[in-house]
Design a protein around this motif. Structure first.
Motif, PDB file in Angstrom:
ATOM      1  N   ILE A  82       0.844  -1.193   0.000  1.00 46.66           N
ATOM      2  CA  ILE A  82       0.000   0.000   0.000  1.00 46.66           C
ATOM      3  C   ILE A  82       0.882   1.247   0.000  1.00 46.66           C
ATOM      4  O   ILE A  82       1.646   1.471   0.931  1.00 46.66           O
ATOM      5  N   SER A  83       0.755   2.025  -1.077  1.00 45.26           N
ATOM      6  CA  SER A  83       1.541   3.251  -1.222  1.00 45.26           C
ATOM      7  C   SER A  83       0.612   4.447  -1.365  1.00 45.26           C
ATOM      8  O   SER A  83      -0.474   4.341  -1.932  1.00 45.26           O
ATOM      9  N   LEU A  84       1.080   5.578  -0.873  1.00 45.59           N
ATOM     10  CA  LEU A  84       0.319   6.824  -0.964  1.00 45.59           C
ATOM     11  C   LEU A  84       0.892   7.725  -2.033  1.00 45.59           C
ATOM     12  O   LEU A  84       2.102   7.754  -2.251  1.00 45.59           O
ATOM     13  N   GLY A  85       0.016   8.468  -2.682  1.00 42.39           N
ATOM     14  CA  GLY A  85       0.457   9.483  -3.627  1.00 42.39           C
ATOM     15  C   GLY A  85       0.473   9.005  -5.063  1.00 42.39           C
ATOM     16  O   GLY A  85      -0.129   7.999  -5.412  1.00 42.39           O
ATOM     17  N   GLN A  86       1.185   9.732  -5.890  1.00 43.38           N
ATOM     18  CA  GLN A  86       1.262   9.443  -7.315  1.00 43.38           C
ATOM     19  C   GLN A  86       2.524   8.641  -7.608  1.00 43.38           C
ATOM     20  O   GLN A  86       3.623   9.168  -7.518  1.00 43.38           O
ATOM     21  N   TYR A 107      -4.459  11.395  -2.784  1.00 43.40           N
ATOM     22  CA  TYR A 107      -5.169  12.321  -1.889  1.00 43.40           C
ATOM     23  C   TYR A 107      -4.860  13.780  -2.182  1.00 43.40           C
ATOM     24  O   TYR A 107      -5.237  14.657  -1.419  1.00 43.40           O
ATOM     25  N   ASN A 108      -4.197  14.063  -3.302  1.00 36.64           N
ATOM     26  CA  ASN A 108      -3.721  15.420  -3.572  1.00 36.64           C
ATOM     27  C   ASN A 108      -4.613  16.223  -4.505  1.00 36.64           C
ATOM     28  O   ASN A 108      -4.130  17.069  -5.254  1.00 36.64           O
ATOM     29  N   GLY A 109      -5.904  15.967  -4.502  1.00 35.26           N
ATOM     30  CA  GLY A 109      -6.842  16.774  -5.270  1.00 35.26           C
ATOM     31  C   GLY A 109      -6.523  16.812  -6.749  1.00 35.26           C
ATOM     32  O   GLY A 109      -6.431  15.779  -7.420  1.00 35.26           O
ATOM     33  N   HIS A 110      -6.340  18.017  -7.285  1.00 37.45           N
ATOM     34  CA  HIS A 110      -6.127  18.210  -8.717  1.00 37.45           C
ATOM     35  C   HIS A 110      -4.854  17.505  -9.212  1.00 37.45           C
ATOM     36  O   HIS A 110      -4.837  16.958 -10.315  1.00 37.45           O
ATOM     37  N   LYS A 111      -3.799  17.502  -8.402  1.00 45.34           N
ATOM     38  CA  LYS A 111      -2.561  16.806  -8.790  1.00 45.34           C
ATOM     39  C   LYS A 111      -2.829  15.318  -9.012  1.00 45.34           C
ATOM     40  O   LYS A 111      -2.308  14.721  -9.952  1.00 45.34           O
ATOM     41  N   SER A 112      -3.637  14.721  -8.140  1.00 47.60           N
ATOM     42  CA  SER A 112      -3.978  13.306  -8.286  1.00 47.60           C
ATOM     43  C   SER A 112      -4.780  13.068  -9.553  1.00 47.60           C
ATOM     44  O   SER A 112      -4.546  12.091 -10.272  1.00 47.60           O
ATOM     45  N   SER A 113      -5.718  13.958  -9.838  1.00 44.72           N
ATOM     46  CA  SER A 113      -6.533  13.823 -11.057  1.00 44.72           C
ATOM     47  C   SER A 113      -5.674  13.906 -12.306  1.00 44.72           C
ATOM     48  O   SER A 113      -5.852  13.115 -13.244  1.00 44.72           O
ATOM     49  N   ALA A 136      -9.674  15.730  -1.454  1.00 41.81           N
ATOM     50  CA  ALA A 136      -8.798  16.655  -0.726  1.00 41.81           C
ATOM     51  C   ALA A 136      -9.531  17.372   0.412  1.00 41.81           C
ATOM     52  O   ALA A 136      -8.938  17.637   1.468  1.00 41.81           O
ATOM     53  N   ASP A 137     -10.813  17.680   0.236  1.00 36.31           N
ATOM     54  CA  ASP A 137     -11.582  18.327   1.313  1.00 36.31           C
ATOM     55  C   ASP A 137     -11.760  17.387   2.500  1.00 36.31           C
ATOM     56  O   ASP A 137     -11.728  17.821   3.656  1.00 36.31           O
ATOM     57  N   GLU A 138     -11.941  16.094   2.216  1.00 36.75           N
ATOM     58  CA  GLU A 138     -12.074  15.110   3.291  1.00 36.75           C
ATOM     59  C   GLU A 138     -10.752  14.954   4.043  1.00 36.75           C
ATOM     60  O   GLU A 138     -10.745  14.819   5.267  1.00 36.75           O
ATOM     61  N   VAL A 139      -9.643  14.996   3.306  1.00 37.43           N
ATOM     62  CA  VAL A 139      -8.324  14.926   3.943  1.00 37.43           C
ATOM     63  C   VAL A 139      -8.122  16.148   4.838  1.00 37.43           C
ATOM     64  O   VAL A 139      -7.682  16.019   5.981  1.00 37.43           O
ATOM     65  N   ALA A 140      -8.475  17.315   4.346  1.00 36.49           N
ATOM     66  CA  ALA A 140      -8.328  18.545   5.138  1.00 36.49           C
ATOM     67  C   ALA A 140      -9.174  18.481   6.410  1.00 36.49           C
ATOM     68  O   ALA A 140      -8.738  18.916   7.477  1.00 36.49           O
ATOM     69  N   ALA A 141     -10.370  17.908   6.311  1.00 40.52           N
ATOM     70  CA  ALA A 141     -11.255  17.808   7.480  1.00 40.52           C
ATOM     71  C   ALA A 141     -10.659  16.878   8.544  1.00 40.52           C
ATOM     72  O   ALA A 141     -10.887  17.081   9.746  1.00 40.52           O
ATOM     73  N   MET A 142      -9.884  15.881   8.135  1.00 34.41           N
ATOM     74  CA  MET A 142      -9.273  14.964   9.104  1.00 34.41           C
ATOM     75  C   MET A 142      -8.258  15.665   9.998  1.00 34.41           C
ATOM     76  O   MET A 142      -7.960  15.195  11.095  1.00 34.41           O
ATOM     77  N   LEU A 143      -7.735  16.797   9.561  1.00 38.34           N
ATOM     78  CA  LEU A 143      -6.741  17.513  10.364  1.00 38.34           C
ATOM     79  C   LEU A 143      -7.313  17.983  11.696  1.00 38.34           C
ATOM     80  O   LEU A 143      -6.575  18.166  12.669  1.00 38.34           O
ATOM     81  N   ASP A 144      -8.636  18.162  11.772  1.00 35.87           N
ATOM     82  CA  ASP A 144      -9.265  18.561  13.035  1.00 35.87           C
ATOM     83  C   ASP A 144      -9.140  17.479  14.099  1.00 35.87           C
ATOM     84  O   ASP A 144      -9.306  17.749  15.289  1.00 35.87           O
ATOM     85  N   LEU A 145      -8.870  16.234  13.683  1.00 31.87           N
ATOM     86  CA  LEU A 145      -8.755  15.115  14.620  1.00 31.87           C
ATOM     87  C   LEU A 145      -7.327  14.884  15.109  1.00 31.87           C
ATOM     88  O   LEU A 145      -7.111  14.073  16.009  1.00 31.87           O
ATOM     89  N   VAL A 146      -6.371  15.582  14.531  1.00 30.86           N
ATOM     90  CA  VAL A 146      -4.963  15.334  14.837  1.00 30.86           C
ATOM     91  C   VAL A 146      -4.593  15.857  16.217  1.00 30.86           C
ATOM     92  O   VAL A 146      -4.870  17.000  16.568  1.00 30.86           O
ATOM     93  N   SER A 147      -3.992  14.968  16.995  1.00 27.43           N
ATOM     94  CA  SER A 147      -3.359  15.337  18.264  1.00 27.43           C
ATOM     95  C   SER A 147      -2.291  14.287  18.538  1.00 27.43           C
ATOM     96  O   SER A 147      -2.274  13.231  17.903  1.00 27.43           O
ATOM     97  N   ARG A 148      -1.411  14.542  19.457  1.00 28.47           N
ATOM     98  CA  ARG A 148      -0.334  13.588  19.761  1.00 28.47           C
ATOM     99  C   ARG A 148      -0.865  12.280  20.332  1.00 28.47           C
ATOM    100  O   ARG A 148      -0.229  11.255  20.218  1.00 28.47           O
ATOM    101  N   ASN A 149      -2.037  12.327  20.962  1.00 31.00           N
ATOM    102  CA  ASN A 149      -2.701  11.125  21.485  1.00 31.00           C
ATOM    103  C   ASN A 149      -4.122  11.113  20.952  1.00 31.00           C
ATOM    104  O   ASN A 149      -4.968  11.859  21.437  1.00 31.00           O
ATOM    105  N   MET A 150      -4.361  10.271  19.962  1.00 33.99           N
ATOM    106  CA  MET A 150      -5.680  10.204  19.336  1.00 33.99           C
ATOM    107  C   MET A 150      -6.409   8.934  19.770  1.00 33.99           C
ATOM    108  O   MET A 150      -5.795   7.888  19.962  1.00 33.99           O
ATOM    109  N   ASP A 151      -7.697   9.066  19.908  1.00 33.59           N
ATOM    110  CA  ASP A 151      -8.578   7.945  20.225  1.00 33.59           C
ATOM    111  C   ASP A 151      -9.712   8.020  19.202  1.00 33.59           C
ATOM    112  O   ASP A 151     -10.653   8.790  19.369  1.00 33.59           O
ATOM    113  N   LEU A 152      -9.579   7.242  18.130  1.00 30.41           N
ATOM    114  CA  LEU A 152     -10.482   7.366  16.993  1.00 30.41           C
ATOM    115  C   LEU A 152     -11.324   6.120  16.794  1.00 30.41           C
ATOM    116  O   LEU A 152     -10.900   5.005  17.097  1.00 30.41           O
ATOM    117  N   GLN A 153     -12.496   6.339  16.268  1.00 33.13           N
ATOM    118  CA  GLN A 153     -13.433   5.268  15.927  1.00 33.13           C
ATOM    119  C   GLN A 153     -13.733   5.398  14.434  1.00 33.13           C
ATOM    120  O   GLN A 153     -14.059   6.485  13.967  1.00 33.13           O
TER     121      GLN A 153
END
Length: 185
Positions: A82-86, A107-113, A136-153
């Motif tokens: 599994i690789s990310l990007g172009q 995940y890079n929006g227009h660059k990916s397209s 890309a908008d969904e990726v940007a929204a994930m930044l609100d969840l970022v912290s050094r200690n995350m507890d995600l579902q």
């Protein structure tokens, strides 16, 4: 002095109704100095999408000959790469030669397209390849969840992900709909 990687601790509860996979994972993510938090969160999302007991993060950006994640069987063969990007064609063919399945998460929006438009006809001829794109908008929204200690579902059903912060009941649940660009045999 070199800049050190940032370390993130993640408790990730996965309820994948599509694959009948229900598991919790305690992960340590190292965010390389040249990696953005957006890319790190896409790595975490890729883990959730393809989670198994054998799926692991690799050296990633620190190693040219490794993907971001891989799933190895008990005899050390790579089941999923599994690789990310172009990814360029040479690197992709090498990856396909080393594993049973290659998954590319863009995940890079227009660059990916643009990358997909350029490579689509070549890549559609390859076997054992899956390419998905995260908006890309969904990726940007994930930044609100970022912290050094995350507890995600994360809940996955009908290829749609619902991602939420288990520590913060006031946080909004993100809906992420990966777009499948290619799923070859």
């Amino acid at each position: 002095m070199a800049i050190k990687a940032a370390i993130y601790k993640v408790k990730l509860a996965i309820s994948d109704c599509d694959r009948n996979y229900f598991q919790s994972h305690e992960l340590t993510l190292s965010c390389h100095p040249s990696e953005t938090e957006s890319r790190m969160m896409v790595r975490l999302l890729a883990f959730a999408l393809y989670a198994s007991d054998e799926l692991t993060f690799t050296k990633g950006l620190c190693a040219d000959d490794e993907p971001d994640l891989w799933n190895k069987n008990l005899s050390g063969e790579i089941e999923q790469w599994i690789s990310l990007g172009q990814i360029d064609e040479k690197q992709l063919r090498k990856s396909l030669g080393r594993s049973k399945q290659v998954i590319i998460v863009t995940y890079n929006g227009h660059k990916s397209s643009l990358w997909w438009e350029k490579n689509q006809s070549k890549y559609q001829q390859l076997n054992h390849l899956q390419i998905i794109n995260i908006n890309a908008d969904e990726v940007a929204a994930m930044l609100d969840l970022v912290s050094r200690n995350m507890d995600l579902q994360v809940t996955i059903q009908d290829s749609i992900l619902w991602l939420s912060d288990s520590k913060n009941i006031d946080s909004q649940t993100l809906i992420i709909e990966p777009e499948v660009w290619l799923r070859s045999k």
